[in-house]
Design a protein around this motif. Structure first.
Motif, PDB file in Angstrom:
ATOM      1  N   VAL A  45       0.833  -1.200   0.000  1.00 16.28           N
ATOM      2  CA  VAL A  45       0.000   0.000   0.000  1.00 16.28           C
ATOM      3  C   VAL A  45       0.871   1.254   0.000  1.00 16.28           C
ATOM      4  CG1 VAL A  45      -1.615   1.365   1.386  1.00 16.28           C
ATOM      5  CG2 VAL A  45      -2.011  -1.077   1.070  1.00 16.28           C
ATOM      6  N   MET A  46       1.913   1.256   0.831  1.00 15.00           N
ATOM      7  CA  MET A  46       2.758   2.448   0.956  1.00 15.00           C
ATOM      8  C   MET A  46       3.553   2.715  -0.316  1.00 15.00           C
ATOM      9  SD  MET A  46       4.062   2.195   4.920  1.00 15.00           S
ATOM     10  CE  MET A  46       4.926   3.760   4.895  1.00 15.00           C
ATOM     11  N   VAL A  47       4.036   1.666  -0.984  1.00 15.18           N
ATOM     12  CA  VAL A  47       4.786   1.867  -2.225  1.00 15.18           C
ATOM     13  C   VAL A  47       3.876   2.465  -3.301  1.00 15.18           C
ATOM     14  CG1 VAL A  47       5.964   0.700  -4.120  1.00 15.18           C
ATOM     15  CG2 VAL A  47       6.501   0.084  -1.768  1.00 15.18           C
ATOM     16  N   ALA A  48       2.676   1.897  -3.457  1.00 11.67           N
ATOM     17  CA  ALA A  48       1.745   2.423  -4.458  1.00 11.67           C
ATOM     18  C   ALA A  48       1.336   3.855  -4.132  1.00 11.67           C
ATOM     19  CB  ALA A  48       0.511   1.520  -4.539  1.00 11.67           C
ATOM     20  N   ALA A  49       1.066   4.118  -2.853  1.00  5.90           N
ATOM     21  CA  ALA A  49       0.671   5.470  -2.450  1.00  5.90           C
ATOM     22  C   ALA A  49       1.800   6.460  -2.676  1.00  5.90           C
ATOM     23  CB  ALA A  49       0.264   5.468  -0.978  1.00  5.90           C
ATOM     24  N   SER A  50       3.041   6.035  -2.457  1.00  2.64           N
ATOM     25  CA  SER A  50       4.178   6.930  -2.637  1.00  2.64           C
ATOM     26  C   SER A  50       4.274   7.419  -4.073  1.00  2.64           C
ATOM     27  CB  SER A  50       5.483   6.220  -2.250  1.00  2.64           C
ATOM     28  OG  SER A  50       5.508   5.943  -0.864  1.00  2.64           O
ATOM     29  N   TRP A  52       1.657   6.997  -6.860  1.00  2.00           N
ATOM     30  CA  TRP A  52       0.460   7.570  -7.475  1.00  2.00           C
ATOM     31  C   TRP A  52      -0.115   8.752  -6.695  1.00  2.00           C
ATOM     32  CZ3 TRP A  52       1.266   2.340  -8.607  1.00  2.00           C
ATOM     33  CH2 TRP A  52       1.269   2.037  -9.969  1.00  2.00           C
ATOM     34  N   SER A  53       0.023   8.753  -5.382  1.00  2.00           N
ATOM     35  CA  SER A  53      -0.574   9.834  -4.593  1.00  2.00           C
ATOM     36  C   SER A  53       0.392  10.968  -4.290  1.00  2.00           C
ATOM     37  CB  SER A  53      -1.109   9.276  -3.263  1.00  2.00           C
ATOM     38  OG  SER A  53      -2.146   8.350  -3.491  1.00  2.00           O
ATOM     39  N   LEU A  55       4.392  11.146  -5.653  1.00  3.94           N
ATOM     40  CA  LEU A  55       5.390  11.477  -6.666  1.00  3.94           C
ATOM     41  C   LEU A  55       4.757  11.923  -7.985  1.00  3.94           C
ATOM     42  CD1 LEU A  55       8.110   8.722  -6.126  1.00  3.94           C
ATOM     43  CD2 LEU A  55       8.293  11.169  -5.643  1.00  3.94           C
ATOM     44  N   GLN A  56       3.697  11.242  -8.411  1.00  9.96           N
ATOM     45  CA  GLN A  56       3.071  11.627  -9.669  1.00  9.96           C
ATOM     46  C   GLN A  56       2.517  13.052  -9.628  1.00  9.96           C
ATOM     47  OE1 GLN A  56       3.008   9.560 -12.608  1.00  9.96           O
ATOM     48  NE2 GLN A  56       2.648  11.638 -13.345  1.00  9.96           N
ATOM     49  N   PRO A  57       1.772  13.432  -8.565  1.00 15.74           N
ATOM     50  CA  PRO A  57       1.342  14.836  -8.487  1.00 15.74           C
ATOM     51  C   PRO A  57       2.510  15.819  -8.428  1.00 15.74           C
ATOM     52  CG  PRO A  57       0.041  13.488  -7.009  1.00 15.74           C
ATOM     53  CD  PRO A  57       1.154  12.613  -7.514  1.00 15.74           C
ATOM     54  N   ALA A  58       3.591  15.420  -7.767  1.00 16.48           N
ATOM     55  CA  ALA A  58       4.767  16.296  -7.702  1.00 16.48           C
ATOM     56  C   ALA A  58       5.359  16.516  -9.089  1.00 16.48           C
ATOM     57  CB  ALA A  58       5.820  15.703  -6.772  1.00 16.48           C
ATOM     58  N   LEU A  59       5.428  15.451  -9.887  1.00 16.49           N
ATOM     59  CA  LEU A  59       5.938  15.567 -11.250  1.00 16.49           C
ATOM     60  C   LEU A  59       4.996  16.395 -12.127  1.00 16.49           C
ATOM     61  CD1 LEU A  59       7.144  11.881 -11.701  1.00 16.49           C
ATOM     62  CD2 LEU A  59       8.622  13.894 -11.615  1.00 16.49           C
ATOM     63  N   ASP A  60       3.696  16.144 -11.977  1.00 18.26           N
ATOM     64  CA  ASP A  60       2.716  16.891 -12.771  1.00 18.26           C
ATOM     65  C   ASP A  60       2.765  18.383 -12.458  1.00 18.26           C
ATOM     66  OD1 ASP A  60       1.908  14.520 -13.903  1.00 18.26           O
ATOM     67  OD2 ASP A  60       0.156  14.263 -12.605  1.00 18.26           O
ATOM     68  N   PHE A 248      -0.355  -3.485  -2.978  1.00 17.23           N
ATOM     69  CA  PHE A 248       0.049  -2.563  -4.045  1.00 17.23           C
ATOM     70  C   PHE A 248      -1.080  -2.380  -5.054  1.00 17.23           C
ATOM     71  CE2 PHE A 248       1.893  -1.444  -8.100  1.00 17.23           C
ATOM     72  CZ  PHE A 248       2.868  -0.515  -7.786  1.00 17.23           C
ATOM     73  N   VAL A 249      -1.666  -3.498  -5.494  1.00 14.63           N
ATOM     74  CA  VAL A 249      -2.718  -3.438  -6.513  1.00 14.63           C
ATOM     75  C   VAL A 249      -3.959  -2.740  -5.976  1.00 14.63           C
ATOM     76  CG1 VAL A 249      -4.327  -4.830  -7.874  1.00 14.63           C
ATOM     77  CG2 VAL A 249      -1.897  -5.422  -7.810  1.00 14.63           C
ATOM     78  N   ILE A 250      -4.343  -3.039  -4.741  1.00 12.41           N
ATOM     79  CA  ILE A 250      -5.534  -2.404  -4.161  1.00 12.41           C
ATOM     80  C   ILE A 250      -5.349  -0.894  -4.092  1.00 12.41           C
ATOM     81  CG2 ILE A 250      -6.833  -2.093  -2.018  1.00 12.41           C
ATOM     82  CD1 ILE A 250      -6.594  -5.093  -1.562  1.00 12.41           C
ATOM     83  N   MET A 251      -4.191  -0.441  -3.623  1.00  9.06           N
ATOM     84  CA  MET A 251      -3.951   0.998  -3.526  1.00  9.06           C
ATOM     85  C   MET A 251      -3.872   1.629  -4.907  1.00  9.06           C
ATOM     86  SD  MET A 251      -3.725   3.466  -1.469  1.00  9.06           S
ATOM     87  CE  MET A 251      -3.489   5.213  -1.835  1.00  9.06           C
ATOM     88  N   MET A 252      -3.264   0.942  -5.873  1.00 13.24           N
ATOM     89  CA  MET A 252      -3.180   1.454  -7.231  1.00 13.24           C
ATOM     90  C   MET A 252      -4.571   1.621  -7.834  1.00 13.24           C
ATOM     91  SD  MET A 252      -1.322  -0.238 -10.572  1.00 13.24           S
ATOM     92  CE  MET A 252      -2.412  -1.685 -10.512  1.00 13.24           C
ATOM     93  N   VAL A 253      -5.412   0.614  -7.651  1.00 11.14           N
ATOM     94  CA  VAL A 253      -6.775   0.673  -8.187  1.00 11.14           C
ATOM     95  C   VAL A 253      -7.564   1.816  -7.545  1.00 11.14           C
ATOM     96  CG1 VAL A 253      -8.981  -0.544  -8.283  1.00 11.14           C
ATOM     97  CG2 VAL A 253      -6.868  -1.762  -8.815  1.00 11.14           C
ATOM     98  N   LEU A 254      -7.443   1.919  -6.218  1.00 16.45           N
ATOM     99  CA  LEU A 254      -8.155   2.994  -5.528  1.00 16.45           C
ATOM    100  C   LEU A 254      -7.728   4.367  -6.025  1.00 16.45           C
ATOM    101  CD1 LEU A 254      -8.159   1.759  -1.799  1.00 16.45           C
ATOM    102  CD2 LEU A 254     -10.151   2.021  -3.304  1.00 16.45           C
ATOM    103  N   ASP A 255      -6.417   4.539  -6.163  1.00 13.61           N
ATOM    104  CA  ASP A 255      -5.914   5.862  -6.537  1.00 13.61           C
ATOM    105  C   ASP A 255      -6.265   6.208  -7.982  1.00 13.61           C
ATOM    106  OD1 ASP A 255      -3.883   8.044  -7.213  1.00 13.61           O
ATOM    107  OD2 ASP A 255      -3.526   7.723  -5.086  1.00 13.61           O
ATOM    108  N   VAL A 256      -6.124   5.255  -8.899  1.00 20.48           N
ATOM    109  CA  VAL A 256      -6.391   5.520 -10.310  1.00 20.48           C
ATOM    110  C   VAL A 256      -7.893   5.642 -10.561  1.00 20.48           C
ATOM    111  CG1 VAL A 256      -6.203   4.623 -12.655  1.00 20.48           C
ATOM    112  CG2 VAL A 256      -4.270   4.407 -11.073  1.00 20.48           C
ATOM    113  N   ALA A 257      -8.679   4.785  -9.919  1.00 23.89           N
ATOM    114  CA  ALA A 257     -10.131   4.788 -10.164  1.00 23.89           C
ATOM    115  C   ALA A 257     -10.822   5.971  -9.493  1.00 23.89           C
ATOM    116  CB  ALA A 257     -10.748   3.479  -9.657  1.00 23.89           C
ATOM    117  N   LEU A 258     -10.373   6.334  -8.290  1.00 30.84           N
ATOM    118  CA  LEU A 258     -11.048   7.392  -7.549  1.00 30.84           C
ATOM    119  C   LEU A 258     -10.350   8.738  -7.658  1.00 30.84           C
ATOM    120  CD1 LEU A 258     -11.938   5.473  -4.266  1.00 30.84           C
ATOM    121  CD2 LEU A 258     -13.355   5.809  -6.295  1.00 30.84           C
ATOM    122  N   GLY A 259      -9.059   8.715  -7.973  1.00 30.92           N
ATOM    123  CA  GLY A 259      -8.311   9.970  -8.001  1.00 30.92           C
ATOM    124  C   GLY A 259      -8.429  10.687  -9.322  1.00 30.92           C
TER     125      GLY A 259
END
Length: 259
Positions: A45-50, A52-53, A55-60, A248-259
């Protein structure tokens, strides 16, 4: 602070408290395989959150820098890793594996374990706070749903952390009520860190990309230094690996689907 912010910063604390409440339903020490699985899930969970939630916003948010858009994320990430390394060096604590300890030494180490988990909750609280600050500022390409998703993801990975604190304390003879309180209090630092970060970040919007990456680096330090060694040690390492993938997959799905 708005109601949405208050709810967001409290969600991870609720996750820790629910995990600590397992002491009322489980007897004795947590089995090694269960510990490996819970720790692996938290790491995933922490790796995926790091990414998608945070680093990606920081890059964007740094796209206007062109080919140098990576700089805020790279600098913030390294500083975040260094900050947690400094805490590890300066603060006496133990790592999360509590196996093969006698009653006296085990009780002493459980006290240090509470301190370790409390310290490692700081970057998680900061991560939630900086994402909410990014949403409020509108300057870091963060939506309300993305901020809520991160808070929920941190709460998910806090469930095993709360149990990992409370169960060893109970095994050392501490009462259920006291072990629950200790486990829950280990997560109390998260909403405090979140609020402080929100108040600070909202006043220095230009450095939000650095702060997002800083939180990511701090979280990744916890994963590499504590969670991965714990989930990989011993004969139940496959359980930790599978749980890592699931988290990892659960957090990735949550972030991509809901974010």
């Amino acid at each position: 602070m708005s109601i949405a912010e208050i709810q967001g910063v409290l969600i991870p604390f609720v996750g820790t408290s629910l995990g600590a409440a397992m002491v009322f339903f489980l007897k004795g020490e947590m089995r090694q395989g269960v510990r490996r699985g819970l720790t692996g899930f938290a790491a995933g969970v922490m790796v995926a959150a790091s990414f998608w939630s945070l680093l990606q916003p920081a890059l964007d948010a740094s796209e206007h820098m062109g080919k140098l858009a990576f700089l805020p994320a790279a600098i913030g990430f390294l500083v975040g890793m260094g900050f947690l390394l400094l805490l590890d060096v300066l603060t006496p604590h133990t790592h999360m594996d509590m196996q093969d300890e006698g009653p006296k030494s085990g009780l002493a180490r459980t006290t240090k374990l509470v301190l370790a988990v409390t310290l490692h909750n700081i970057p998680e609280g900061m991560a939630v706070g900086v994402v909410y600050a990014g949403w409020l500022s509108g300057g870091a390409d963060v939506s309300a749903a993305a901020a809520l998703t991160l808070a929920l993801g941190i709460a998910l990975q806090n469930l095993p952390e709360g149990a990992i604190v409370s169960m060893p304390l109970r095994a050392q003879g501490m009462s259920k009520a006291k072990t629950f309180a200790m486990g829950a209090l280990s997560g109390a630092v998260e909403p405090v860190a979140s609020v402080v970060t929100i108040l600070f970040a909202s006043r220095v919007i230009p450095i939000l990309p650095y702060m997002l990456a800083f939180a990511a680096g701090a979280m990744m330090y916890v994963v590499v230094e504590e969670l991965i060694p714990e989930m990989s040690e011993g004969k139940h390492s496959n359980v930790g690996t599978i749980a890592f993938a699931l988290g990892f997959v659960i957090m990735m799905v949550l972030d991509v689907a809901l974010g």
